[in-house]
Design a protein around this motif. Structure first.
Motif, mmCIF file in Angstrom:
data_model
loop_
_atom_site.group_PDB
_atom_site.id
_atom_site.type_symbol
_atom_site.label_atom_id
_atom_site.label_comp_id
_atom_site.label_asym_id
_atom_site.label_seq_id
_atom_site.Cartn_x
_atom_site.Cartn_y
_atom_site.Cartn_z
ATOM 1 N N TYR A 71 0.818 -1.211 0.000
ATOM 2 C CA TYR A 71 0.000 0.000 0.000
ATOM 3 C C TYR A 71 0.850 1.259 0.000
ATOM 4 O O TYR A 71 1.971 1.278 0.511
ATOM 5 C CB TYR A 71 -0.952 0.006 1.199
ATOM 6 N N GLN A 72 0.277 2.285 -0.600
ATOM 7 C CA GLN A 72 0.813 3.646 -0.536
ATOM 8 C C GLN A 72 -0.381 4.540 -0.281
ATOM 9 O O GLN A 72 -1.251 4.671 -1.152
ATOM 10 C CB GLN A 72 1.486 4.046 -1.854
ATOM 11 N N THR A 73 -0.447 5.092 0.916
ATOM 12 C CA THR A 73 -1.607 5.913 1.279
ATOM 13 C C THR A 73 -1.148 7.187 1.969
ATOM 14 O O THR A 73 -0.014 7.266 2.469
ATOM 15 C CB THR A 73 -2.550 5.152 2.223
ATOM 16 N N SER A 74 -2.061 8.151 2.008
ATOM 17 C CA SER A 74 -1.774 9.388 2.733
ATOM 18 C C SER A 74 -2.113 9.133 4.193
ATOM 19 O O SER A 74 -3.254 9.241 4.611
ATOM 20 C CB SER A 74 -2.598 10.544 2.171
ATOM 21 N N GLY A 75 -1.133 8.765 4.959
ATOM 22 C CA GLY A 75 -1.336 8.438 6.359
ATOM 23 C C GLY A 75 -1.716 6.977 6.541
ATOM 24 O O GLY A 75 -2.099 6.279 5.592
ATOM 25 N N PHE A 76 -1.608 6.524 7.764
ATOM 26 C CA PHE A 76 -1.909 5.117 8.068
ATOM 27 C C PHE A 76 -2.501 5.041 9.471
ATOM 28 O O PHE A 76 -1.881 5.453 10.450
ATOM 29 C CB PHE A 76 -0.630 4.279 7.988
ATOM 30 N N ASN A 77 -3.706 4.486 9.519
ATOM 31 C CA ASN A 77 -4.365 4.279 10.808
ATOM 32 C C ASN A 77 -4.861 2.851 10.953
ATOM 33 O O ASN A 77 -5.858 2.595 11.617
ATOM 34 C CB ASN A 77 -5.514 5.276 10.986
#
Lengths: 109, 114
Positions: free
Chosen positions: A24-30
């Motif tokens: 994954y490549q995401t804006s932020g990670f929660n």
């Protein structure tokens, strides 16, 4: 942009072990979720990882490496009923789930 | 508990028609979501709600509207249906929008626009 990658399809044999990868490549990670979806049905929750490492739940385990943007779902002692699509989803900085297209797992006797 | 229920299960619409997809949950969840799922694609968030009277756009809101007058119900309105809205629509709910709280999904509505 945000991106979740999973293999489109995998085949395994009943009783064996299979590992389904997700990058994954995401804006932020929660956190990262795995869901199971049988054909024609709704997704159902399998696992949640927010810290690095392995989470085990019966025959299913899920692993996360945040530094590598990588997770896998490990299915042991495969049964015919495990034939389904497995969806990887990442919760981004806005607490919205970004979903992969899913991996269709085919189990052969 | 019925969980999350959706109606109808199937629907065929003509281009330009309108309809409302119904969604209800009996788990007293504050968070509710509408997704669409197209073949070979991941679920896409259309709209979501964090509580009665509060709604917000997701990734693909164009052509849709929602309302949330009660905790239980979260209908999705399609105005002027287009072939691009042919999809499977899932409603979901969760106790919280943060943390590891799972989303519970309804059985889906399969919509065809011709």
């Amino acid at each position: 942009g945000q991106n979740i990658d999973q293999p489109t399809e995998m085949t395994a044999t009943e009783g064996a072990i299979v590992q389904i990868n997700c990058t994954y490549q995401t804006s932020g990670f929660n956190g990262l979720f795995w869901y199971q979806q049988h054909a024609g049905e709704a997704p159902t929750f399998l696992s949640y990882n927010v810290l690095d490492g392995l989470e085990e739940k019966g025959r299913f385990s899920s692993f996360l490496s945040r530094s590598k943007g990588y997770s896998y779902l490990l299915l042991k002692e495969l049964q015919m009923k495990d034939s389904a699509s497995y969806l990887c989803a990442v919760m981004d900085s806005n607490y919205q789930l970004i979903w992969g297209a899913g991996t269709k797992l085919i189990i052969k006797p | 508990n019925a969980g999350v229920t959706q109606t109808p299960k199937f629907r065929i619409l003509k281009i330009g028609q309108s309809m409302t997809l119904q969604c209800a949950q009996d788990m007293n969840h504050n968070y509710m979501y509408w997704y669409r799922q197209d073949p070979g694609m991941g679920l896409k968030l259309i709209y979501y709600s964090v509580g009665a009277g509060i709604t917000d756009k997701g990734e693909v809101p164009n052509g849709y509207n929602v309302s949330r007058s009660t905790t239980e119900d979260f209908p999705l309105r399609l105005e002027l249906a287009a072939p691009s809205q042919t999809s499977v629509y899932f409603c979901a709910s969760s106790y919280s929008g943060t943390g590891g709280y799972e989303q519970y999904f309804g059985p889906g509505t399969r919509l065809t626009v011709t």
